[in-house]
Design a protein around this motif. Structure first.
Motif, mmCIF file in Angstrom:
data_model
loop_
_atom_site.group_PDB
_atom_site.id
_atom_site.type_symbol
_atom_site.label_atom_id
_atom_site.label_comp_id
_atom_site.label_asym_id
_atom_site.label_seq_id
_atom_site.Cartn_x
_atom_site.Cartn_y
_atom_site.Cartn_z
ATOM 1 N N GLY A 100 55.604 3.580 0.017
ATOM 2 C CA GLY A 100 55.597 3.318 0.009
ATOM 3 C C GLY A 100 54.213 2.324 -0.143
ATOM 4 O O GLY A 100 53.784 2.883 -1.752
ATOM 5 N N PRO A 101 53.280 1.805 0.556
ATOM 6 C CA PRO A 101 51.810 0.927 -0.062
ATOM 7 C C PRO A 101 51.313 1.845 -0.755
ATOM 8 O O PRO A 101 50.809 3.053 0.050
ATOM 9 C CB PRO A 101 51.641 0.737 0.629
ATOM 10 C CG PRO A 101 52.417 0.677 2.117
ATOM 11 C CD PRO A 101 53.488 1.772 1.745
ATOM 12 N N LYS A 102 50.318 2.422 -1.428
ATOM 13 C CA LYS A 102 48.975 2.853 -1.887
ATOM 14 C C LYS A 102 47.887 1.916 -2.522
ATOM 15 O O LYS A 102 48.616 0.579 -2.752
ATOM 16 C CB LYS A 102 49.108 3.964 -3.172
ATOM 17 C CG LYS A 102 50.916 4.393 -3.321
ATOM 18 C CD LYS A 102 50.444 5.515 -2.645
ATOM 19 C CE LYS A 102 52.085 6.274 -1.891
ATOM 20 N NZ LYS A 102 52.039 7.869 -1.005
ATOM 21 N N THR A 103 47.081 2.323 -2.502
ATOM 22 C CA THR A 103 46.007 1.723 -3.120
ATOM 23 C C THR A 103 44.944 3.124 -3.874
ATOM 24 O O THR A 103 44.489 4.018 -3.461
ATOM 25 C CB THR A 103 44.595 1.615 -2.086
ATOM 26 O OG1 THR A 103 45.674 0.177 -0.676
ATOM 27 C CG2 THR A 103 43.296 0.784 -2.292
ATOM 28 N N LEU A 104 44.672 2.648 -5.041
ATOM 29 C CA LEU A 104 43.728 3.485 -6.090
ATOM 30 C C LEU A 104 42.803 2.516 -6.195
ATOM 31 O O LEU A 104 42.417 1.328 -7.239
ATOM 32 C CB LEU A 104 45.106 3.666 -7.273
ATOM 33 C CG LEU A 104 43.906 3.959 -8.025
ATOM 34 C CD1 LEU A 104 44.314 5.574 -7.719
ATOM 35 C CD2 LEU A 104 44.900 4.442 -9.599
ATOM 36 N N THR A 105 41.853 3.388 -5.958
ATOM 37 C CA THR A 105 40.379 2.492 -6.680
ATOM 38 C C THR A 105 39.314 3.815 -7.047
ATOM 39 O O THR A 105 39.294 4.686 -7.049
ATOM 40 C CB THR A 105 39.050 2.675 -5.197
ATOM 41 O OG1 THR A 105 40.038 1.874 -3.513
ATOM 42 C CG2 THR A 105 38.283 2.223 -5.171
ATOM 43 N N LEU A 106 39.113 2.615 -8.912
ATOM 44 C CA LEU A 106 38.416 3.584 -9.554
ATOM 45 C C LEU A 106 37.065 3.260 -9.309
ATOM 46 O O LEU A 106 36.501 2.338 -8.963
ATOM 47 C CB LEU A 106 38.274 2.995 -10.824
ATOM 48 C CG LEU A 106 39.944 3.360 -11.362
ATOM 49 C CD1 LEU A 106 41.110 2.739 -10.956
ATOM 50 C CD2 LEU A 106 40.390 2.807 -13.062
ATOM 51 N N ARG A 166 39.751 3.743 -19.008
ATOM 52 C CA ARG A 166 38.884 4.596 -18.145
ATOM 53 C C ARG A 166 39.515 6.096 -17.755
ATOM 54 O O ARG A 166 38.662 6.750 -17.966
ATOM 55 C CB ARG A 166 38.002 3.795 -16.542
ATOM 56 C CG ARG A 166 37.518 2.632 -16.705
ATOM 57 C CD ARG A 166 37.215 2.288 -15.576
ATOM 58 N NE ARG A 166 36.422 2.527 -14.204
ATOM 59 C CZ ARG A 166 35.517 1.832 -13.365
ATOM 60 N NH1 ARG A 166 37.062 0.540 -13.271
ATOM 61 N NH2 ARG A 166 35.067 2.800 -12.763
ATOM 62 N N ILE A 167 40.746 6.110 -17.445
ATOM 63 C CA ILE A 167 41.526 7.042 -17.219
ATOM 64 C C ILE A 167 41.151 8.046 -17.930
ATOM 65 O O ILE A 167 41.256 9.573 -18.155
ATOM 66 C CB ILE A 167 42.624 6.733 -16.908
ATOM 67 C CG1 ILE A 167 42.946 5.795 -15.038
ATOM 68 C CG2 ILE A 167 43.333 7.764 -16.874
ATOM 69 C CD1 ILE A 167 42.238 6.953 -14.081
ATOM 70 N N THR A 168 41.641 7.675 -19.951
ATOM 71 C CA THR A 168 41.959 8.207 -20.833
ATOM 72 C C THR A 168 40.140 8.976 -20.992
ATOM 73 O O THR A 168 40.090 9.312 -22.230
ATOM 74 C CB THR A 168 42.695 7.924 -21.460
ATOM 75 O OG1 THR A 168 42.587 6.685 -22.025
ATOM 76 C CG2 THR A 168 43.859 7.441 -21.538
ATOM 77 N N ALA A 169 38.926 7.973 -20.575
ATOM 78 C CA ALA A 169 37.820 8.595 -20.878
ATOM 79 C C ALA A 169 37.751 9.780 -21.643
ATOM 80 O O ALA A 169 36.762 9.924 -22.272
ATOM 81 C CB ALA A 169 37.133 7.694 -20.473
#
Length: 178
Positions: A100-106, A166-169
């Motif tokens: 379903g719908p997802k929201t990923l906030t960094l 950003r994710i792999t920093a």
């Protein structure tokens, strides 16, 4: 950065197949299964034919052929089982919120995944490794589970690159980055 996207059954299948193909422990287990099954067919079949006094070149050839089918057919069979098991898991009422719908906030020090019956915050330090295929990033937050982000969630290649950076920093070992 905020990403909005839908996770489908196929996304979960792709994740599990990616894990199946790229995990060394899984691949070692499959190789062991292939070898042991083929050996069991050859040895068991030959022993059976010996005890029933039917041992011949033809019977040995038949069991060698069956062993080859087992050896080369096991990866296909295992992939098929992975797909069927994911489908079965997703049909379970307790797992309906996985798709379903997802929201990923960094954010500055963390990222948040929000979906139906789901609101999870992860520190960037929790990211153990990343993986990818031709359609997804997989952000592993422990050994077996990952946040799935389809490439369709990104508006541009630059946004996709910024997300990856950003994710792999906080992952120091380059081998753990996709």
């Amino acid at each position: 950065m905020e990403l909005h996207y839908d996770i489908t059954k196929q996304d979960y299948i792709d994740f599990n197949l990616n894990y199946y193909v790229n995990n060394a422990v899984v691949q070692r287990s499959i190789l062991l299964t292939r070898v042991m099954t083929a050996a069991l067919v050859i040895v068991g079949g030959t022993a059976l034919m010996y005890f029933v006094h039917g041992l011949s070149v033809f019977s040995v050839a038949v069991y060698v052929a069956l062993a080859a089918v087992c050896f080369f057919g096991t990866p296909w069979y295992m992939k098929r089982k992975v797909v069927k098991n994911v489908d079965r898991i997703l049909k379970n009422a307790k797992n309906k919120q996985l798709c379903g719908p997802k929201t990923l906030t960094l954010r500055e020090d963390e990222f948040e995944l929000v979906g139906e019956n789901e609101d999870t915050v992860y520190k960037y330090e929790a990211v153990q490794r990343t993986a990818s295929d031709d359609k997804h990033y997989y952000i592993f937050v422990d050994e077996f589970s990952a946040v799935i982000i389809p490439f369709s969630a990104f508006a541009s290649e630059q946004q996709k690159r910024e997300f990856y950076d950003r994710i792999t920093a906080n992952i120091e070992d380059e081998a753990l980055k996709c």
